[in-house]
Design a protein around this motif. Structure first.
Motif, short mmCIF file in Angstrom:
data_model
loop_
_atom_site.label_atom_id
_atom_site.label_comp_id
_atom_site.label_asym_id
_atom_site.label_seq_id
_atom_site.Cartn_x
_atom_site.Cartn_y
_atom_site.Cartn_z
N LEU A 130 15.96 -2.36 -34.68
CA LEU A 130 16.84 -2.78 -35.77
C LEU A 130 16.13 -3.80 -36.67
CD1 LEU A 130 19.68 -2.74 -37.05
CD2 LEU A 130 20.34 -4.52 -35.42
N HIS A 131 15.40 -4.73 -36.06
CA HIS A 131 14.66 -5.70 -36.88
C HIS A 131 13.51 -5.03 -37.61
CE1 HIS A 131 11.56 -8.82 -37.64
NE2 HIS A 131 12.61 -9.43 -38.17
N HIS A 132 12.82 -4.11 -36.96
CA HIS A 132 11.77 -3.36 -37.65
C HIS A 132 12.35 -2.67 -38.89
CE1 HIS A 132 8.77 -4.13 -34.67
NE2 HIS A 132 8.04 -3.05 -34.92
N LEU A 133 13.57 -2.11 -38.74
CA LEU A 133 14.21 -1.45 -39.87
C LEU A 133 14.46 -2.45 -41.00
CD1 LEU A 133 15.66 1.33 -40.72
CD2 LEU A 133 17.76 0.11 -40.15
N GLU A 134 14.95 -3.62 -40.64
CA GLU A 134 15.23 -4.66 -41.63
C GLU A 134 13.95 -5.03 -42.39
OE1 GLU A 134 17.26 -9.14 -41.75
OE2 GLU A 134 16.91 -8.12 -39.83
N VAL A 135 12.84 -5.18 -41.67
CA VAL A 135 11.56 -5.52 -42.29
C VAL A 135 11.10 -4.39 -43.21
CG1 VAL A 135 9.10 -5.90 -41.81
CG2 VAL A 135 10.85 -7.09 -40.45
N ALA A 136 11.26 -3.15 -42.74
CA ALA A 136 10.82 -2.00 -43.55
C ALA A 136 11.60 -1.92 -44.85
CB ALA A 136 10.99 -0.72 -42.74
N PHE A 137 12.92 -2.10 -44.79
CA PHE A 137 13.72 -2.04 -46.01
C PHE A 137 13.39 -3.21 -46.94
CE2 PHE A 137 16.59 1.18 -44.18
CZ PHE A 137 16.77 1.98 -45.31
N ALA A 138 13.12 -4.38 -46.38
CA ALA A 138 12.76 -5.52 -47.22
C ALA A 138 11.50 -5.23 -48.01
CB ALA A 138 12.57 -6.77 -46.36
N MET A 139 10.52 -4.59 -47.35
CA MET A 139 9.28 -4.23 -48.05
C MET A 139 9.54 -3.20 -49.15
SD MET A 139 6.87 -1.50 -48.03
CE MET A 139 7.07 -0.73 -46.42
N LEU A 158 4.70 -8.65 -43.16
CA LEU A 158 5.35 -8.31 -41.90
C LEU A 158 5.46 -6.80 -41.74
CD1 LEU A 158 8.18 -10.99 -41.62
CD2 LEU A 158 5.96 -10.93 -40.45
N ALA A 159 5.72 -6.07 -42.83
CA ALA A 159 5.75 -4.62 -42.75
C ALA A 159 4.37 -4.07 -42.38
CB ALA A 159 6.23 -4.02 -44.07
N ALA A 160 3.33 -4.67 -42.93
CA ALA A 160 1.97 -4.26 -42.56
C ALA A 160 1.71 -4.53 -41.08
CB ALA A 160 0.95 -4.99 -43.43
N ALA A 161 2.29 -5.61 -40.55
CA ALA A 161 2.10 -5.95 -39.14
C ALA A 161 2.69 -4.89 -38.22
CB ALA A 161 2.71 -7.32 -38.84
N ILE A 162 3.71 -4.16 -38.69
CA ILE A 162 4.29 -3.09 -37.86
C ILE A 162 3.20 -2.07 -37.52
CG2 ILE A 162 5.88 -1.12 -37.89
CD1 ILE A 162 7.84 -2.84 -39.47
N HIS A 163 2.36 -1.74 -38.49
CA HIS A 163 1.28 -0.77 -38.26
C HIS A 163 0.18 -1.34 -37.38
CE1 HIS A 163 2.64 2.44 -40.89
NE2 HIS A 163 2.86 1.57 -41.85
N LEU A 164 -0.02 -2.66 -37.43
CA LEU A 164 -1.13 -3.29 -36.72
C LEU A 164 -0.78 -3.68 -35.29
CD1 LEU A 164 -2.41 -5.62 -39.57
CD2 LEU A 164 -3.42 -3.45 -38.83
N SER A 203 9.20 -9.94 -51.01
CA SER A 203 8.33 -11.11 -51.07
C SER A 203 6.98 -10.77 -50.46
CB SER A 203 8.96 -12.28 -50.30
OG SER A 203 9.00 -11.98 -48.92
N ASP A 204 6.01 -11.66 -50.63
CA ASP A 204 4.71 -11.46 -50.00
C ASP A 204 4.85 -11.39 -48.49
OD1 ASP A 204 3.49 -11.48 -52.47
OD2 ASP A 204 2.79 -13.56 -52.33
#
Length: 319
Positions: free
Chosen positions: A63-72, A108-114, A102-103
């Motif tokens: 759910l939090h990953h989803l929130e981060v993805a939508f924010a990006m 944080l979205a990039a961190a999902i891949h890393l 935001s930056d």
């Protein structure tokens, strides 16, 4: 409102969240103007997680990953947890309002891949105190806390972890379940052998041992990981969901800061051992949901491959 394509793009990132044994125990429904999250109790690992606590924590991380993805992608998520009392599997209803990213959203979205679950020993490279504080603070935004276990209390955490490992070593149901979900080659779920190190009986705090292991350790020195216990003041399904969101926030912030992490929950599926951790480590002030190892892996360490995920088309439906 976000388009179906935008929702699918966000869910491609959401399903990269960590889950117990990489079971990916979630389902998603895309409806006009919103996304709903459901627990998939058919993927519960009952010997490991008899009360489905870890399952719900896993869904909270997604759910939090989803929130981060939508924010990006330019959308702010508004989350309604447990929206239907008659549907215990309906964990969240998510609606969206437009908001420029935001930056930090992009990082944080990039961190999902890393992000990787690095179960190897961490060498004795120091973790800056400011970084530990930064990752621990991430939990507070979700009604949770991340208790850093000081060296003087590690033995209090080690005792129930060793008891859990000893019990599981002779539990045929647990061992059969672990066999099913580990040592995977080519499957879209479970823990691949390439991501699992061998048992480390010499370590003070044992980590879960999977049935096959091909991952080489970087160091033979004792593990120097810092340990965080993610906890909440209450012990219910909403708390489990919030703990999962907090866990995801901690992992992504740690990845952004260049830290290595992995999750541990083995003793928390046993009521007496979970209560022991609550009593000794948390002083009965909160309920533990997951432990996080945090450390530094040097650039010379072999990079880890990502763990597999089911195609997003298998876990979503469109209303």
């Amino acid at each position: 409102m976000p388009s179906i394509t935008t929702c699918r793009d966000a869910l491609e990132l959401a399903v990269r969240a960590p889950s117990v044994h990489n079971t990916q125990p979630w389902r998603w429904r895309i409806q006009r103007g919103r996304v709903d999250l459901f627990a998939d109790f058919g993927r519960q690992v009952t010997a490991t997680d008899p009360l489905a606590r870890a399952l719900v924590v896993s869904c909270g991380a997604a759910l939090h990953h989803l929130e981060v993805a939508f924010a990006m992608l330019g959308w702010q998520a508004e989350i309604d947890r447990l929206p239907d009392p008659d549907r215990p599997d309906h964990l969240a209803k998510v609606r969206f309002t437009p908001r420029p990213p935001s930056d930090l959203d992009i990082r944080l979205a990039a961190a999902i891949h890393l992000r990787r679950s690095d179960r190897r020993r961490y060498p004795g490279m120091p973790v800056p105190a400011r970084d530990l504080r930064a990752v621990s603070r991430c939990a507070s935004g979700f009604g949770a806390a991340a208790r850093h276990v000081p060296d003087s209390m590690l033995s209090e955490l080690a005792a129930p972890m060793r008891r859990a490992a000893a019990r599981h070593a002779t539990d045929t149901n647990y061992l059969a379940e672990l066999e099913q979900w580990s040592g995977c080659h080519g499957e879209p779920n479970g823990v691949p052998a390439r991501n699992a190190p061998a048992a480390r009986s010499s370590d003070e705090l044992p980590v879960r041992v999977f049935s096959e292991s091909e991952l080489s350790e970087y160091t033979d020195e004792p593990d120097s990981a810092h340990w965080l216990v993610v906890c909440t003041p209450h012990d219910n399904r909403v708390s489990q969901l919030r703990a999962g969101q907090a866990t995801s926030a901690i992992l992504l912030q740690a990845t952004y800061l260049g830290l290595a992490t992995s999750l541990q929950s083995e003793p928390l599926g046993m009521l007496d051992l979970r209560d022991q951790i609550r009593t000794t480590v948390l002083q009965k002030c909160a309920y533990p949901h997951v432990m996080i190892r945090v450390g530094v892996m040097p650039p010379a360490a072999a990079p880890l491959e990502s763990t597999p995920r089911r195609p997003v088309t298998e876990v979503i439906e469109t209303a």
